[in-house]
Scaffold this motif. Structure first.
Motif, PDB file in Angstrom:
ATOM      1  N   ALA A  14      41.199  35.556  42.373  1.00  0.00           N
ATOM      2  CA  ALA A  14      40.472  36.132  41.235  1.00  0.00           C
ATOM      3  C   ALA A  14      39.010  36.316  41.580  1.00  0.00           C
ATOM      4  O   ALA A  14      38.456  35.592  42.409  1.00  0.00           O
ATOM      5  CB  ALA A  14      40.606  35.213  40.027  1.00  0.00           C
ATOM      6  N   ASP A  18      37.180  40.347  36.789  1.00  0.00           N
ATOM      7  CA  ASP A  18      38.533  40.901  36.864  1.00  0.00           C
ATOM      8  C   ASP A  18      39.117  41.073  35.474  1.00  0.00           C
ATOM      9  O   ASP A  18      38.989  40.182  34.622  1.00  0.00           O
ATOM     10  CB  ASP A  18      39.467  39.967  37.650  1.00  0.00           C
ATOM     11  N   SER A  35      46.168  42.036  38.012  1.00  0.00           N
ATOM     12  CA  SER A  35      45.041  42.887  37.679  1.00  0.00           C
ATOM     13  C   SER A  35      45.580  44.076  36.892  1.00  0.00           C
ATOM     14  O   SER A  35      46.689  44.550  37.151  1.00  0.00           O
ATOM     15  CB  SER A  35      44.365  43.364  38.966  1.00  0.00           C
ATOM     16  N   VAL A  43      47.262  37.649  40.615  1.00  0.00           N
ATOM     17  CA  VAL A  43      45.872  37.228  40.773  1.00  0.00           C
ATOM     18  C   VAL A  43      45.854  35.716  40.625  1.00  0.00           C
ATOM     19  O   VAL A  43      46.227  35.179  39.576  1.00  0.00           O
ATOM     20  CB  VAL A  43      44.954  37.912  39.743  1.00  0.00           C
TER      21      VAL A  43
END
Length: 134
Positions: A14, A18, A35, A43
């Motif tokens: 991450a 994000d 994502s 992620v």
């Protein structure tokens, strides 16, 4: 970290900012975050990562129903650390409630607000003294 059941899924760490969505990954028994622009890439969050959700977080009961937790902020944690083949990824909410990430309803959007601070490496005083003297 990514839960053990996501070991065979493409993943990345991450980053602050994000935009994530809770999702179920194909050929796995768990949910995690992807994502928004990469739905097939997990992620992975580090313990202490802070998230802000667009709406109140909803979790599934395991039946048809879901419940709202009353929070839009959460901190990623790991539980069951000493056990293998069990879900470890969880979210801790401001009231102290901890919920496994795999219990989140799909499609919830969140933003990574902050990553945990990197632990500082310290050197024992005796080692530092020996190194400087030598």
């Amino acid at each position: 970290m990514c839960d053990y059941s996501l070991d065979l899924v493409a993943s990345r760490p991450a980053r602050v900012g994000d935009k994530l969505v809770s999702t179920r990954f194909p050929q796995t028994i768990t949910r995690g975050f992807a994502s928004v622009g990469e739905p097939n890439v997990a992620v992975c969050l580090l313990p202490g990562t802070e998230l802000a959700f667009e709406n109140e977080v909803q979790c599934e009961t395991g039946i048809v129903f879901s419940w709202r937790l009353g929070h839009r902020m959460a901190k990623f944690q790991q539980v069951n650390k000493g056990r293998s083949n069990v879900h470890r990824d969880a979210l801790e909410f401001p009231d102290g409630k901890i919920v496994l990430l795999t219990r989140l309803c799909e499609g919830q959007r969140a933003t990574v607000l902050q990553l945990p601070a990197n632990p500082h490496v310290t050197v024992d005083h005796a080692q530092r003294h020996d190194t400087l003297v030598a």
